[in-house]
Design an enzyme around this catalytic site. Structure first.
Site, PDB file in Angstrom:
ATOM      1  N   LYS A 253       0.852  -1.207   0.000  1.00 11.51           N
ATOM      2  CA  LYS A 253       0.000   0.000   0.000  1.00 11.51           C
ATOM      3  C   LYS A 253       0.880   1.246   0.000  1.00 11.51           C
ATOM      4  CE  LYS A 253      -1.601   1.695   4.009  1.00 11.51           C
ATOM      5  NZ  LYS A 253      -1.303   3.121   4.253  1.00 11.51           N
ATOM      6  N   ASN A 254       1.923   1.235   0.842  1.00 12.03           N
ATOM      7  CA  ASN A 254       2.728   2.458   1.003  1.00 12.03           C
ATOM      8  C   ASN A 254       3.724   2.667  -0.123  1.00 12.03           C
ATOM      9  OD1 ASN A 254       1.230   2.894   3.234  1.00 12.03           O
ATOM     10  ND2 ASN A 254       2.799   2.267   4.694  1.00 12.03           N
TER      11      ASN A 254
ATOM     12  N   ARG B 128      -4.633   9.683   4.296  1.00  8.39           N
ATOM     13  CA  ARG B 128      -3.529  10.546   4.730  1.00  8.39           C
ATOM     14  C   ARG B 128      -2.560  10.767   3.587  1.00  8.39           C
ATOM     15  NH1 ARG B 128      -0.152  13.816   7.678  1.00  8.39           N
ATOM     16  NH2 ARG B 128       1.978  13.247   7.215  1.00  8.39           N
TER      17      ARG B 128
ATOM     18  N   CYS C 198      -5.418   7.854   9.158  1.00  8.34           N
ATOM     19  CA  CYS C 198      -5.522   7.229  10.486  1.00  8.34           C
ATOM     20  C   CYS C 198      -5.456   8.261  11.605  1.00  8.34           C
ATOM     21  CB  CYS C 198      -4.345   6.280  10.694  1.00  8.34           C
ATOM     22  SG  CYS C 198      -4.532   4.801   9.763  1.00  8.34           S
TER      23      CYS C 198
ATOM     24  N   ARG D 188      -1.013  14.846  12.431  1.00 16.35           N
ATOM     25  CA  ARG D 188      -0.265  14.426  11.240  1.00 16.35           C
ATOM     26  C   ARG D 188       0.241  15.704  10.549  1.00 16.35           C
ATOM     27  NH1 ARG D 188      -1.658   9.219   9.917  1.00 16.35           N
ATOM     28  NH2 ARG D 188       0.238   9.155   8.691  1.00 16.35           N
ATOM     29  N   PRO D 189       1.227  16.379  11.121  1.00 16.80           N
ATOM     30  CA  PRO D 189       1.704  17.640  10.552  1.00 16.80           C
ATOM     31  C   PRO D 189       2.370  17.437   9.182  1.00 16.80           C
ATOM     32  CG  PRO D 189       3.157  16.905  12.294  1.00 16.80           C
ATOM     33  CD  PRO D 189       1.991  15.972  12.298  1.00 16.80           C
TER      34      PRO D 189
ATOM     35  N   LEU E  20       7.271  19.695   7.473  1.00 17.34           N
ATOM     36  CA  LEU E  20       8.517  19.368   6.751  1.00 17.34           C
ATOM     37  C   LEU E  20       8.286  19.402   5.235  1.00 17.34           C
ATOM     38  CD1 LEU E  20       9.799  16.412   8.971  1.00 17.34           C
ATOM     39  CD2 LEU E  20      10.474  18.818   9.085  1.00 17.34           C
TER      40      LEU E  20
ATOM     41  N   ASP F  30       4.459   0.529  12.014  1.00 16.22           N
ATOM     42  CA  ASP F  30       3.224  -0.070  11.481  1.00 16.22           C
ATOM     43  C   ASP F  30       3.019  -1.506  11.936  1.00 16.22           C
ATOM     44  OD1 ASP F  30       3.504   1.586   8.242  1.00 16.22           O
ATOM     45  OD2 ASP F  30       2.910   2.299  10.224  1.00 16.22           O
TER      46      ASP F  30
ATOM     47  N   ILE G 236       7.542   6.950  16.916  1.00 12.18           N
ATOM     48  CA  ILE G 236       7.184   7.644  15.670  1.00 12.18           C
ATOM     49  C   ILE G 236       5.916   8.471  15.803  1.00 12.18           C
ATOM     50  CG2 ILE G 236       6.649   7.351  13.195  1.00 12.18           C
ATOM     51  CD1 ILE G 236       9.526   6.582  13.860  1.00 12.18           C
TER      52      ILE G 236
ATOM     53  N   ARG H 227      -8.481  -0.456   4.017  1.00 13.85           N
ATOM     54  CA  ARG H 227      -7.594   0.548   3.401  1.00 13.85           C
ATOM     55  C   ARG H 227      -6.244  -0.068   3.049  1.00 13.85           C
ATOM     56  NH1 ARG H 227      -6.092   4.630   7.115  1.00 13.85           N
ATOM     57  NH2 ARG H 227      -4.799   5.266   5.369  1.00 13.85           N
TER      58      ARG H 227
HETATM   59  C1  EPZ Z   1       4.159   6.884   6.189  1.00  7.21           C
HETATM   60  O1  EPZ Z   1       3.336   7.883   6.751  1.00  7.21           O
HETATM   61  C2  EPZ Z   1       3.287   5.654   6.097  1.00  7.21           C
HETATM   62  N1  EPZ Z   1       2.126   5.930   5.241  1.00  7.21           N
HETATM   63  C3  EPZ Z   1       2.815   5.254   7.495  1.00  7.21           C
HETATM   64  O2  EPZ Z   1       2.073   4.038   7.351  1.00  7.21           O
HETATM   65  C4  EPZ Z   1       4.040   4.981   8.363  1.00  7.21           C
HETATM   66  O3  EPZ Z   1       3.625   4.673   9.671  1.00  7.21           O
HETATM   67  C5  EPZ Z   1       4.938   6.224   8.391  1.00  7.21           C
HETATM   68  O4  EPZ Z   1       5.287   6.592   7.031  1.00  7.21           O
HETATM   69  C6  EPZ Z   1       6.215   5.987   9.181  1.00  7.21           C
HETATM   70  O5  EPZ Z   1       6.909   4.914   8.641  1.00  7.21           O
HETATM   71  C7  EPZ Z   1       2.296   5.902   3.908  1.00  7.21           C
HETATM   72  O6  EPZ Z   1       3.376   5.692   3.400  1.00  7.21           O
HETATM   73  C8  EPZ Z   1       1.055   6.134   3.079  1.00  7.21           C
HETATM   74  P1  EPZ Z   1       6.089  10.281   8.309  1.00  7.21           P
HETATM   75  P2  EPZ Z   1       3.829   9.424   6.777  1.00  7.21           P
HETATM   76  O7  EPZ Z   1       5.970  11.527   7.531  1.00  7.21           O
HETATM   77  O8  EPZ Z   1       4.568   9.733   5.560  1.00  7.21           O
HETATM   78  C9  EPZ Z   1       6.075  13.442  11.857  1.00  7.21           C
HETATM   79  C10 EPZ Z   1       0.230   2.603   7.648  1.00  7.21           C
HETATM   80  O9  EPZ Z   1      -0.247   2.051   8.654  1.00  7.21           O
HETATM   81  N2  EPZ Z   1       6.059  14.453  10.793  1.00  7.21           N
HETATM   82  O10 EPZ Z   1       7.306   9.436   8.173  1.00  7.21           O
HETATM   83  O11 EPZ Z   1       2.672  10.265   7.144  1.00  7.21           O
HETATM   84  C11 EPZ Z   1       4.753  12.673  11.925  1.00  7.21           C
HETATM   85  O12 EPZ Z   1       3.833  13.381  12.716  1.00  7.21           O
HETATM   86  C12 EPZ Z   1       0.665   4.056   7.716  1.00  7.21           C
HETATM   87  O13 EPZ Z   1       0.395   2.040   6.530  1.00  7.21           O
HETATM   88  C13 EPZ Z   1       6.212  15.783  11.143  1.00  7.21           C
HETATM   89  O14 EPZ Z   1       6.366  16.130  12.311  1.00  7.21           O
HETATM   90  O15 EPZ Z   1       4.813   9.354   8.024  1.00  7.21           O
HETATM   91  C14 EPZ Z   1       5.162  11.368  12.552  1.00  7.21           C
HETATM   92  O16 EPZ Z   1       5.209  11.549  13.956  1.00  7.21           O
HETATM   93  C15 EPZ Z   1       0.419   4.657   9.094  1.00  7.21           C
HETATM   94  N3  EPZ Z   1       6.168  16.720  10.158  1.00  7.21           N
HETATM   95  C16 EPZ Z   1       6.578  11.148  12.017  1.00  7.21           C
HETATM   96  O17 EPZ Z   1       7.025  12.426  11.535  1.00  7.21           O
HETATM   97  C17 EPZ Z   1       6.004  16.382   8.837  1.00  7.21           C
HETATM   98  O18 EPZ Z   1       5.993  17.292   7.971  1.00  7.21           O
HETATM   99  C18 EPZ Z   1       6.669  10.151  10.873  1.00  7.21           C
HETATM  100  O19 EPZ Z   1       5.824  10.633   9.854  1.00  7.21           O
HETATM  101  C19 EPZ Z   1       5.852  15.021   8.505  1.00  7.21           C
HETATM  102  C20 EPZ Z   1       5.889  14.063   9.496  1.00  7.21           C
END
Ligand code: EPZ
Length: 436
Positions: A40-41, A110, A134, A139-140, A143, A325, A347, A417
């Site tokens: 999916k990801n 998301r 989710c 979910r900021p 970055l 995950d 995370i 999903r």
């Molecule tokens: C991806 O989400 C995955 N989703 C998530 O899988 C996965 O848990 C996550 O990466 C971490 O590996 C998809 O790929 C569609 P991040 P993403 O940006 O990109 C913070 C699942 O179950 N952050 O790496 O949203 C954020 O709040 C899903 O399949 C900021 O602070 O994750 C989090 O605490 C759930 N500012 C951490 O970083 C930002 O601009 C990791 O987020 C972006 C993120």
């Protein structure tokens, strides 16, 4: 007919009578073999990447998920022609006419934020809402926004929408990420592949899905190096064509089915999965007392002995660490192991919501901020449960396979999903599970 609330034994929490649900008769041992679906990801950023291609692309091994369907609908809204035939999706993106993603589609998942970089890369403008998805805490996207602004994109927030444009075009930049955000890394790559000049990402995410995205884009004519490491360099090119690509296997779905086999003290052969993508997970199964064998580069065999013991501590971290995950499904498994397991979730802020539902089955779990302590119990008893997010729902299915008697799980749209026919796959290896 007693109301569901009374049957559930707790007032005020009635299970909606006609809500779609999964029903599990637990207690049996799973055994057999499964082939793992496409990731999916990976498919989501890959579908987004086709917006950049002035041609036709074919993505094989595309899983049948509500999230991938939503991504195809976004592509069609943008003016691309996205058609699924069996496990392949063909995207003709010669014409990208729109730059706005409808609010309802943005809210559906998301990862729709990952369309931002691709639409900007193609059209230099975009209007979309903040992402849905989710409930894992805030979910900021700070970055993402920081990086795109550095690349020359004007981004204004107005009434829940992001209005973005790059009147002078998008240019390369040196971007150091405060944390290795997967989505931010993907958005930067997507905006950089046709930017003027070179972009370097420091502290980039190293997940296998990033490598998959870079491999597809390079087939389309992009010049990306370093994917899978903390430093990724993208040299902007004029134009991208279409390409054919096979999506990698879903490492989290693989981890889920391994947990289902382990929690039932069963055995399972998983096919079409790159075991290196879950190299942080396999040793944890061995710590518990499971036998794990990997072979032919794409198969994993697990045999779970009768008596398994707690692995003591699981701390999630960015790849190649233990994936966040997989934490919910391992919490379900840990609830049945002899001993105590400490989970540290580094995370996400709020990724223990499944603990409350697991307690309904009799699990002993205490949660304090980002730490959860699980004391294994010998028995779980079936109950009416509700999934509140994708992997939390998978954790409930995992635990229900162990629990005596019958469990029902509502909120299954969360599970759909990310899991392509989880019920059918678990039935194949002997689970007494159905959905209605
Ligand atoms: C991806 O989400 C995955 N989703 C998530 O899988 C996965 O848990 C996550 O990466 C971490 O590996 C998809 O790929 C569609 P991040 P993403 O940006 O990109 C913070 C699942 O179950 N952050 O790496 O949203 C954020 O709040 C899903 O399949 C900021 O602070 O994750 C989090 O605490 C759930 N500012 C951490 O970083 C930002 O601009 C990791 O987020 C972006 C993120």
């Amino acid at each position: 007919m007693k109301s569901n609330a009374i049957l559930k034994g707790c007032v005020g929490v009635a299970v909606k009578k006609d809500a779609p649900r999964i029903v599990v008769q637990g207690g049996g041992r799973l055994a057999g073999e499964l082939s793992v679906q496409g990731a999916k990801n990976s498919i989501l950023p890959l579908l987004s990447a086709t917006v950049l291609c002035q041609g036709e692309s074919v993505l094989h091994n595309c899983p049948n998920l509500s999230d991938s369907d939503a991504a195809c609908r976004i592509l069609n809204c943008l003016g691309c022609k996205c058609v699924r035939e069996a496990n392949a999706v063909t995207v003709d993106s010669r014409e990208v006419l729109n730059t706005d993603v409808p609010k309802d589609l943005m809210r559906e998942m998301r990862s729709s934020i990952v369309f931002l970089g691709a639409i900007l890369g193609r059209t230099k403008q975009c209007r979309l809402t903040f992402p849905g998805g989710c409930e894992l805490g805030p979910r900021p996207i700070d970055l993402h926004v920081m990086a795109l602004r550095k690349m020359g994109v004007n981004i204004e927030e107005e009434g829940g929408f992001l209005n973005c444009n790059a009147p002078k075009g998008i240019h390369g930049a040196y971007i150091s990420l405060a944390l290795p955000s997967v989505g931010a890394t993907e958005n930067i790559i997507l905006a950089a592949v046709t930017a003027k000049g070179t972009t370097e990402i420091q502290n980039a995410a190293r997940e296998p899905e990033i490598i998959d995205l870079a491999e597809f884009l390079n087939k389309c004519g992009a010049k990306i190096s370093g994917a899978g490491t903390g430093t990724i360099v993208i040299e902007g090119v004029e134009k991208l064509g279409g390409a054919e690509h096979t999506v990698i296997a879903d490492r989290i779905v693989a981890a889920t089915y391994l947990c289902c086999a382990a929690i039932t003290r069963g055995e399972l052969i998983l096919k079409n999965v790159d075991f290196r993508h879950i190299s942080a997970i396999l040793p944890v199964f061995e710590q518990m007392g499971c036998s794990i064998y990997t072979y032919n580069d794409n198969q994993i065999y697990i045999n779970a002995a009768k008596q398994l013991h707690a692995p003591y501590k699981i701390t999630t971290s960015a790849h190649p660490g233990f994936p966040t995950d997989a934490q919910p499904m391992f919490m379900a498994l840990a609830s049945t192991l002899k001993g105590t397991t400490v989970f540290v979730e580094t995370i996400f802020d709020n990724r223990f919501r499944h603990a409350q539902e697991l307690r309904q089955l009799g699990a002993k779990i205490s949660v304090n901020d980002r730490v959860a302590v699980v004391e294994g119990v010998e028995r779980l008893i079936g109950a009416d449960l509700e999934a509140t997010d994708l992997r939390g729902g998978a954790a409930l299915v995992t635990a229900a396979l162990f629990a005596d008697k019958t469990s029902t799980i509502t909120g299954i749209s969360h599970i759909e999903r990310g899991y392509d026919d989880i019920v059918g796959n678990l039935q194949k290896i002997g689970a007494k599970i159905s959905s209605n």
